[in-house]
Design a protein around this motif. Structure first.
Motif, PDB file in Angstrom:
ATOM      1  N   LEU A 103      32.924  16.796   7.164  1.00 41.81           N
ATOM      2  CA  LEU A 103      33.108  16.427   5.761  1.00 41.81           C
ATOM      3  C   LEU A 103      32.690  17.601   4.906  1.00 41.81           C
ATOM      4  O   LEU A 103      31.620  18.171   5.123  1.00 41.81           O
ATOM      5  N   GLU A 104      33.527  17.977   3.949  1.00 36.38           N
ATOM      6  CA  GLU A 104      33.188  19.065   3.033  1.00 36.38           C
ATOM      7  C   GLU A 104      33.334  18.585   1.600  1.00 36.38           C
ATOM      8  O   GLU A 104      34.378  18.025   1.232  1.00 36.38           O
ATOM      9  N   VAL A 105      32.316  18.806   0.802  1.00 33.78           N
ATOM     10  CA  VAL A 105      32.367  18.423  -0.612  1.00 33.78           C
ATOM     11  C   VAL A 105      33.339  19.362  -1.334  1.00 33.78           C
ATOM     12  O   VAL A 105      33.125  20.573  -1.384  1.00 33.78           O
ATOM     13  N   LEU A 106      34.424  18.785  -1.853  1.00 31.07           N
ATOM     14  CA  LEU A 106      35.441  19.553  -2.574  1.00 31.07           C
ATOM     15  C   LEU A 106      35.248  19.472  -4.084  1.00 31.07           C
ATOM     16  O   LEU A 106      35.580  20.412  -4.804  1.00 31.07           O
ATOM     17  N   GLU A 107      34.734  18.326  -4.545  1.00 27.35           N
ATOM     18  CA  GLU A 107      34.562  18.123  -5.984  1.00 27.35           C
ATOM     19  C   GLU A 107      33.487  17.074  -6.216  1.00 27.35           C
ATOM     20  O   GLU A 107      33.447  16.060  -5.520  1.00 27.35           O
ATOM     21  N   VAL A 108      32.627  17.330  -7.170  1.00 25.79           N
ATOM     22  CA  VAL A 108      31.613  16.374  -7.603  1.00 25.79           C
ATOM     23  C   VAL A 108      31.992  15.938  -9.015  1.00 25.79           C
ATOM     24  O   VAL A 108      32.215  16.786  -9.886  1.00 25.79           O
ATOM     25  N   ILE A 109      32.084  14.628  -9.229  1.00 26.08           N
ATOM     26  CA  ILE A 109      32.504  14.082 -10.525  1.00 26.08           C
ATOM     27  C   ILE A 109      31.355  13.214 -11.048  1.00 26.08           C
ATOM     28  O   ILE A 109      31.341  11.993 -10.870  1.00 26.08           O
ATOM     29  N   PRO A 110      30.358  13.849 -11.693  1.00 21.23           N
ATOM     30  CA  PRO A 110      29.141  13.124 -12.074  1.00 21.23           C
ATOM     31  C   PRO A 110      29.375  11.976 -13.056  1.00 21.23           C
ATOM     32  O   PRO A 110      28.720  10.939 -12.955  1.00 21.23           O
ATOM     33  N   GLU A 111      30.300  12.146 -13.995  1.00 27.30           N
ATOM     34  CA  GLU A 111      30.502  11.111 -15.007  1.00 27.30           C
ATOM     35  C   GLU A 111      31.023   9.801 -14.413  1.00 27.30           C
ATOM     36  O   GLU A 111      30.898   8.745 -15.027  1.00 27.30           O
ATOM     37  N   LYS A 112      31.584   9.846 -13.219  1.00 26.89           N
ATOM     38  CA  LYS A 112      32.077   8.635 -12.558  1.00 26.89           C
ATOM     39  C   LYS A 112      31.328   8.334 -11.257  1.00 26.89           C
ATOM     40  O   LYS A 112      31.708   7.414 -10.538  1.00 26.89           O
ATOM     41  N   ASN A 113      30.300   9.136 -10.943  1.00 24.02           N
ATOM     42  CA  ASN A 113      29.576   9.017  -9.679  1.00 24.02           C
ATOM     43  C   ASN A 113      30.557   9.004  -8.497  1.00 24.02           C
ATOM     44  O   ASN A 113      30.537   8.113  -7.648  1.00 24.02           O
ATOM     45  N   ARG A 114      31.398  10.028  -8.456  1.00 18.30           N
ATOM     46  CA  ARG A 114      32.398  10.149  -7.394  1.00 18.30           C
ATOM     47  C   ARG A 114      32.282  11.525  -6.749  1.00 18.30           C
ATOM     48  O   ARG A 114      31.902  12.512  -7.392  1.00 18.30           O
ATOM     49  N   VAL A 115      32.665  11.585  -5.482  1.00 19.20           N
ATOM     50  CA  VAL A 115      32.739  12.848  -4.761  1.00 19.20           C
ATOM     51  C   VAL A 115      34.041  12.852  -3.976  1.00 19.20           C
ATOM     52  O   VAL A 115      34.398  11.864  -3.328  1.00 19.20           O
ATOM     53  N   ARG A 116      34.759  13.966  -4.071  1.00 16.52           N
ATOM     54  CA  ARG A 116      35.976  14.165  -3.275  1.00 16.52           C
ATOM     55  C   ARG A 116      35.596  15.031  -2.081  1.00 16.52           C
ATOM     56  O   ARG A 116      34.979  16.088  -2.235  1.00 16.52           O
ATOM     57  N   LEU A 117      35.945  14.537  -0.887  1.00 14.57           N
ATOM     58  CA  LEU A 117      35.570  15.210   0.356  1.00 14.57           C
ATOM     59  C   LEU A 117      36.801  15.577   1.175  1.00 14.57           C
ATOM     60  O   LEU A 117      37.723  14.766   1.316  1.00 14.57           O
ATOM     61  N   GLY A 118      36.792  16.769   1.733  1.00 17.18           N
ATOM     62  CA  GLY A 118      37.758  17.113   2.767  1.00 17.18           C
ATOM     63  C   GLY A 118      37.293  16.459   4.052  1.00 17.18           C
ATOM     64  O   GLY A 118      36.101  16.491   4.376  1.00 17.18           O
ATOM     65  N   THR A 119      38.201  15.815   4.772  1.00 14.10           N
ATOM     66  CA  THR A 119      37.846  15.119   6.013  1.00 14.10           C
ATOM     67  C   THR A 119      38.665  15.690   7.156  1.00 14.10           C
ATOM     68  O   THR A 119      39.895  15.729   7.087  1.00 14.10           O
TER      69      THR A 119
END
Length: 141
Positions: A103-119
């Protein structure tokens, strides 16, 4: 699987988590029972021998399901909500393969408490068997 919890505040773009997961006959049979997918390609050695794979293979979604376990128990871990997953199956997974989930963190979206991960899932030979992206809500605390 090791139980962990990583919050959004602890995650940065480029962070990587990996873990290894053996695929067993027991897992394949349990997945077939749980889902109703009793395709003989997964369960019948004689039938599978006549296919292009030459032997039984794991369900593609079993491999994808391993991702769910890693997300929910390891990284980000306990309390994570799995929102979406794109997936591309590249190669078969066989009984006794050891799948490395990356799993690699691609994007952190703090205002929505979301993280986009490469899998990515690769077999013991380092060959990618599954690739995609996940969107998750990591635990808040």
């Amino acid at each position: 699987m090791t139980e962990r919890k990583t919050t959004l505040a602890e995650m940065t773009v480029g962070d990587v988590h990996t873990s290894d997961h053996p695929v067993t006959d027991t897992m394949i049979r349990a997945f077939a029972e749980a889902t109703g997918d009793r395709n003989p390609l997964h369960l019948d050695e004689d039938f599978a021998a006549t296919t292009m794979f030459g032997r039984r293979i794991a369900h593609g979604m079993l491999t994808a399901g391993i991702l769910s376990g890693v997300l929910g128990m390891e990284y980000p871990g306990m309390g994570t909500i799995y929102l979406s997953q794109s997936v591309q199956f590249l190669r078969p997974v066989f009984i006794d393969d050891v799948i490395t989930v990356r799993l690699e963190v691609l994007e952190v979206i703090p205002e929505k408490n979301r993280v986009r991960l490469g899998t990515t899932c690769a077999n013991q030979d380092g060959v990618d068997v599954l690739v995609g992206e996940a969107l998750v809500m990591p635990p808040k605390e």
